[in-house]
Enzyme design. Structure first.
Site, PDB file in Angstrom:
ATOM      1  N   TRP A  98      46.999 -49.134  -4.273  1.00  0.00           N
ATOM      2  CA  TRP A  98      48.267 -48.473  -4.559  1.00  0.00           C
ATOM      3  C   TRP A  98      47.921 -47.012  -4.857  1.00  0.00           C
ATOM      4  O   TRP A  98      46.989 -46.722  -5.610  1.00  0.00           O
ATOM      5  CB  TRP A  98      48.911 -49.187  -5.751  1.00  0.00           C
ATOM      6  N   ASP A 117      42.167 -52.021  -7.655  1.00  0.00           N
ATOM      7  CA  ASP A 117      41.952 -53.148  -8.567  1.00  0.00           C
ATOM      8  C   ASP A 117      40.508 -53.635  -8.458  1.00  0.00           C
ATOM      9  O   ASP A 117      39.886 -53.531  -7.393  1.00  0.00           O
ATOM     10  CB  ASP A 117      42.920 -54.295  -8.225  1.00  0.00           C
TER      11      ASP A 117
END
Ligand code: ABN
Length: 173
Positions: A98, A117
């Site tokens: 993202w 992540d």
């Protein structure tokens, strides 16, 4: 044999007369230092260029208020044994991320931040941070941070999130 002995002796004496020990040590030292410096030069130039591109920073990367976390939703890897840039040991950084844009308070410029992540261990649970600038509802999956981005990794287990500076954002005209 005698002839060779005499020849070597004469040449050694001539060499000794022509050169001082200090001079020889000086040349040897110059060669050693110069030789060691040659391979370092491109590395030094690369690291100078890298630090010229790297933004000036201040702030606590374990705090949710840290400037890079403006669009994050997750547990801060800097509280989980990693850092804002790196995953904790034993986890793997997701290649799919993202992306957000955050303003660096030190230089007032906007930077593109990639919220990679870290995957492969159960949820870290420390320093949950949800700031969501620019976040959109999950029906726009490319524009939401509320997604487990552990895709393309060997494990889909989400552990924590990093905030890596990708580059300077285009300024509005
Ligand atoms: N991108 C962080 C995250 C992981 C799992 C679930 C929601 C958000």
């Amino acid at each position: 044999m005698k002839f060779l002995d005499t020849l070597f002796e004469r040449q050694t004496r001539q060499l000794a007369q022509r050169s001082s020990r200090r001079g020889m040590l000086k040349s040897l030292g110059g060669l050693l230092v110069g030789g060691a410096a040659v391979p370092l030069l491109p590395v030094a130039r690369a690291s100078a260029a890298e630090s010229a591109q790297r933004p000036q920073e201040e702030g606590d990367e374990t705090a949710c208020e840290y400037w890079r976390y403006c669009a994050i939703d997750g547990f801060l890897c800097s509280c989980c044994g990693g850092s804002a840039n790196t995953c904790p040991p034993g986890t793997e950084m997701s290649p799919i991320t993202w992306i957000g844009t955050c303003r660096n308070p030190v230089d007032g410029r906007n930077y593109v931040i990639s919220y990679n992540d870290c995957c492969g261990k159960s949820v870290c649970g420390a320093c949950l941070c949800q700031r969501d600038e620019g976040d959109r509802p999950p029906y726009r999956s490319d524009k939401t941070n509320d997604v487990n981005w552990c895709l393309g990794t060997s494990s889909a287990a989400y552990h924590c999130s990093t905030a890596v500076v990708v580059g300077v954002a285009f300024e509005d005209q």
